[in-house]
Write an enzyme that holds these catalytic residues in place. Structure first.
Site, PDB file in Angstrom:
ATOM      1  N   GLY A 237     -37.885  17.779  10.749  1.00 55.26           N
ATOM      2  CA  GLY A 237     -37.170  16.734  10.027  1.00 55.26           C
ATOM      3  C   GLY A 237     -37.237  16.836   8.524  1.00 55.26           C
ATOM      4  O   GLY A 237     -36.686  15.972   7.821  1.00 55.26           O
ATOM      5  N   GLU A 284     -42.496  21.505  13.457  1.00 51.14           N
ATOM      6  CA  GLU A 284     -41.288  22.112  14.026  1.00 51.14           C
ATOM      7  C   GLU A 284     -40.076  21.977  13.118  1.00 51.14           C
ATOM      8  O   GLU A 284     -39.084  21.367  13.503  1.00 51.14           O
ATOM      9  CB  GLU A 284     -40.868  21.408  15.318  1.00 51.14           C
ATOM     10  CG  GLU A 284     -41.869  21.136  16.350  1.00 51.14           C
ATOM     11  CD  GLU A 284     -41.295  20.197  17.415  1.00 51.14           C
ATOM     12  OE1 GLU A 284     -41.539  20.481  18.574  1.00 51.14           O
ATOM     13  OE2 GLU A 284     -40.612  19.210  17.089  1.00 51.14           O
ATOM     14  N   PRO A 285     -40.110  22.525  11.937  1.00 49.45           N
ATOM     15  CA  PRO A 285     -38.939  22.400  11.070  1.00 49.45           C
ATOM     16  C   PRO A 285     -37.833  23.378  11.479  1.00 49.45           C
ATOM     17  O   PRO A 285     -38.120  24.508  11.878  1.00 49.45           O
ATOM     18  CB  PRO A 285     -39.489  22.771   9.684  1.00 49.45           C
ATOM     19  CG  PRO A 285     -40.681  23.610   9.952  1.00 49.45           C
ATOM     20  CD  PRO A 285     -41.196  23.306  11.322  1.00 49.45           C
ATOM     21  N   GLY A 286     -36.610  22.924  11.396  1.00 49.96           N
ATOM     22  CA  GLY A 286     -35.468  23.805  11.614  1.00 49.96           C
ATOM     23  C   GLY A 286     -34.703  23.937  10.312  1.00 49.96           C
ATOM     24  O   GLY A 286     -34.708  24.972   9.649  1.00 49.96           O
ATOM     25  N   ARG A 323     -20.666  19.241  10.596  1.00 49.89           N
ATOM     26  CA  ARG A 323     -21.538  18.225   9.997  1.00 49.89           C
ATOM     27  C   ARG A 323     -20.784  17.156   9.186  1.00 49.89           C
ATOM     28  O   ARG A 323     -21.082  15.973   9.313  1.00 49.89           O
ATOM     29  CB  ARG A 323     -22.637  18.867   9.153  1.00 49.89           C
ATOM     30  CG  ARG A 323     -23.564  19.786   9.947  1.00 49.89           C
ATOM     31  CD  ARG A 323     -24.774  20.243   9.150  1.00 49.89           C
ATOM     32  NE  ARG A 323     -25.654  19.146   8.830  1.00 49.89           N
ATOM     33  CZ  ARG A 323     -25.767  18.575   7.647  1.00 49.89           C
ATOM     34  NH1 ARG A 323     -25.093  19.044   6.618  1.00 49.89           N
ATOM     35  NH2 ARG A 323     -26.553  17.555   7.464  1.00 49.89           N
ATOM     36  N   CYS A 353      -6.079  20.217  14.274  1.00 50.76           N
ATOM     37  CA  CYS A 353      -5.172  19.071  14.380  1.00 50.76           C
ATOM     38  C   CYS A 353      -5.917  17.784  14.679  1.00 50.76           C
ATOM     39  O   CYS A 353      -5.870  17.252  15.796  1.00 50.76           O
ATOM     40  CB  CYS A 353      -4.110  19.351  15.424  1.00 50.76           C
ATOM     41  SG  CYS A 353      -3.113  20.764  14.951  1.00 50.76           S
ATOM     42  N   GLU A 354      -6.652  17.325  13.716  1.00 51.98           N
ATOM     43  CA  GLU A 354      -7.360  16.044  13.761  1.00 51.98           C
ATOM     44  C   GLU A 354      -7.416  15.542  12.321  1.00 51.98           C
ATOM     45  O   GLU A 354      -7.728  16.321  11.415  1.00 51.98           O
ATOM     46  CB  GLU A 354      -8.825  16.224  14.215  1.00 51.98           C
ATOM     47  CG  GLU A 354      -9.038  16.744  15.602  1.00 51.98           C
ATOM     48  CD  GLU A 354      -8.848  15.692  16.677  1.00 51.98           C
ATOM     49  OE1 GLU A 354      -8.715  14.494  16.350  1.00 51.98           O
ATOM     50  OE2 GLU A 354      -8.820  16.089  17.853  1.00 51.98           O
ATOM     51  N   TYR A 382     -27.457  23.999  11.500  1.00 55.77           N
ATOM     52  CA  TYR A 382     -26.490  23.151  12.211  1.00 55.77           C
ATOM     53  C   TYR A 382     -25.059  23.521  11.832  1.00 55.77           C
ATOM     54  O   TYR A 382     -24.178  22.667  11.778  1.00 55.77           O
ATOM     55  CB  TYR A 382     -26.799  21.661  11.992  1.00 55.77           C
ATOM     56  CG  TYR A 382     -28.233  21.338  12.361  1.00 55.77           C
ATOM     57  CD1 TYR A 382     -28.621  21.362  13.691  1.00 55.77           C
ATOM     58  CD2 TYR A 382     -29.203  21.094  11.397  1.00 55.77           C
ATOM     59  CE1 TYR A 382     -29.938  21.130  14.061  1.00 55.77           C
ATOM     60  CE2 TYR A 382     -30.532  20.869  11.753  1.00 55.77           C
ATOM     61  CZ  TYR A 382     -30.883  20.883  13.091  1.00 55.77           C
ATOM     62  OH  TYR A 382     -32.189  20.661  13.455  1.00 55.77           O
TER      63      TYR A 382
END
Ligand SMILES: *Cc1c(COP(=O)(O)O)cnc(C)c1O
Length: 427
Positions: A237, A284-286, A323, A353-354, A382
């Site tokens: 985190g 546990e860092p990502g 994100r 197409c959004e 991410y």
């Protein structure tokens, strides 16, 4: 982000002009700096010499990146059997792999137990009984930790806050005590520690201190009922900076400048608390390890104006980087070559197409023209892992840079990939 920088007016990654990578591999492309990756990991190892660092694979699971980290001595934090599989294939030993997640399938539990990983992090009472049953059927003992939900607000975006009561993650502390008692009767689980992970992109030390204090008290409670644990998995985190991460005289300063976690303060405040327990500690860092080691590069296709807005239409979309759309995340976007000092306010959007398909909204940027290359900064975490084939788009290439060398570490998908898993029904 020292390993992505402007040399004159041109964006470089380490010793390679980003333009050169695009000439070779096209756009969209993810580009990673090995030096930045190694530096990030080394910072953690230096500040937490006694802790184990388990890299959270879900931030970025490209095998070349994983291999570098496993060789540096990282462990792997996984959230699916697929991630355990990739971790093992990339050089991580089973004894440095943990497995969290609220919804582990029986097949995944079986896979994890067979591979003899360090720990399955249990997220419900039912799960520990299932794990016990499966371990029994395999004639093995499963190593498990209990993931506790400490009900602490991580002060981050609600979608990535995982340690509050209303979150689906972890187990209520009182119930966890109960499970510890019950586990003594389970013959095929070895419950040897606790786990918390309160959220992602946390930039304040305070919620972590609260969590550490909570864990110390929780361990005292366990001791009162005669339970002694040996491991604490403290989660990840650690928040990183997304604004003003790269500078050039012509680039507009980004307002509401953000902050990153103060790691020194984190280490000073957290380490003594956790060490006092005598337990082995895992972090546990990502994001912290890979976010600023990667950028996403695209090309401007069109620019157009409506009555109220300027649009820059590029070949990068929510399919490459979700994100911004998923939780309003902010990424600095810069030209790969600075050609002007003219500033405009524009939306940078993709071809999907959004209406919600955007990379940046109402953003003060240097004026762009068709053909210009743009770099989305801090996109290593991410990013690719959450890419998709929506609108039948092809997933992008990934390139790793080391000094003046570069390696294609994932090929761009082709049309054939779009059909490779389908079969035509003979109707
Ligand atoms: C996502 C996740 C992490 C990593 O979070 P970051 O914010 O990337 O550091 C760590 N542990 C668990 C259990 C996770 O789900």
């Amino acid at each position: 982000m020292a390993h992505f920088y402007f040399k004159g007016d041109e964006l470089y990654c380490e010793d390679v002009p980003v333009r050169e990578i695009v000439e070779k591999f096209g756009t969209p492309v993810y580009i990673y700096s090995k030096a930045q990756l190694v530096e990030n990991f080394t910072i953690l190892k230096t500040l937490f010499p006694d802790f184990k660092i388990f890299y959270a694979l879900k931030a970025n699971s490209n095998p070349s990146i994983l291999k570098i980290l496993s060789e540096l001595g990282a462990g792997a934090d996984t959230v699916s059997a697929g991630e355990i599989f990739i971790a093992l294939a990339s050089g991580f030993k089973p004894e440095v792999i943990s497995f969290a997640g609220v919804g582990k399938y029986a097949e995944e539990i079986k896979f994890a137990i067979e591979k003899e990983i360090l720990a399955l992090n249990i997220e419900s009472e039912q799960e520990i009984f299932i794990v016990n049953e499966i371990a029994k059927s395999l004639g093995k003992k499963a190593n498990v930790l209990i993931r506790i939900n400490p009900d602490i607000d991580a002060q981050t975006h609600p979608y990535i806050s995982t340690g509050i009561k209303t979150s689906k993650f972890g187990i209520d502390p009182d119930e966890a005590i109960d499970i510890f008692k019950k586990s003594l009767t389970l013959s095929n689980v070895n419950l040897f520690g606790i786990h918390t992970h309160i959220g992602s992109q946390i930039v304040d030390v305070e919620p972590f201190v609260e969590t550490a204090n909570f864990l110390v008290m929780f361990i005292e409670k366990l001791e009162k009922i005669g339970v002694k644990i040996t491991h604490i998995d403290f989660g990840g985190g650690l928040g990183v900076k997304y604004k003003n991460v790269i500078t050039h005289n012509e680039l507009p300063f980004e307002e509401d400048d953000d902050k990153e976690i103060n790691l020194k303060l984190f280490a000073e405040q957290i380490s003594p608390l956790l060490k006092k327990t005598g337990c082995e500690i895992i972090l546990e860092p990502g994001r912290f390890i890979i976010a600023n080691a990667g950028i996403l590069v695209g090309k401007v296709l069109y620019t157009k104006k409506s009555k109220v807005k300027n649009f820059v239409v590029a070949d990068i979309a929510m399919t490459e980087l979700i994100r911004p759309v998923l939780y309003g995340a902010y990424h600095q976007v810069v030209p790969v070559e600075i050609k002007t000092n003219e500033i405009e306010i524009a939306d940078i959007v993709g071809p999907v197409c959004e209406t919600s398909d955007f990379i940046a909204r109402d953003r003060k940027i240097l004026k762009l023209s068709p053909g210009d290359l743009i770099a989305v900064m801090t996109a290593g975490a991410y990013g690719f892992v959450a890419s998709s084939n929506y609108n039948s788009r092809l997933r992008p290439a990934e390139v790793l840079i080391e000094g003046k060398n570069y390696y294609l570490i994932r090929k761009r998908e082709t049309f054939d990939d779009l059909l490779s898993k389908t079969t035509l029904a003979k109707t």
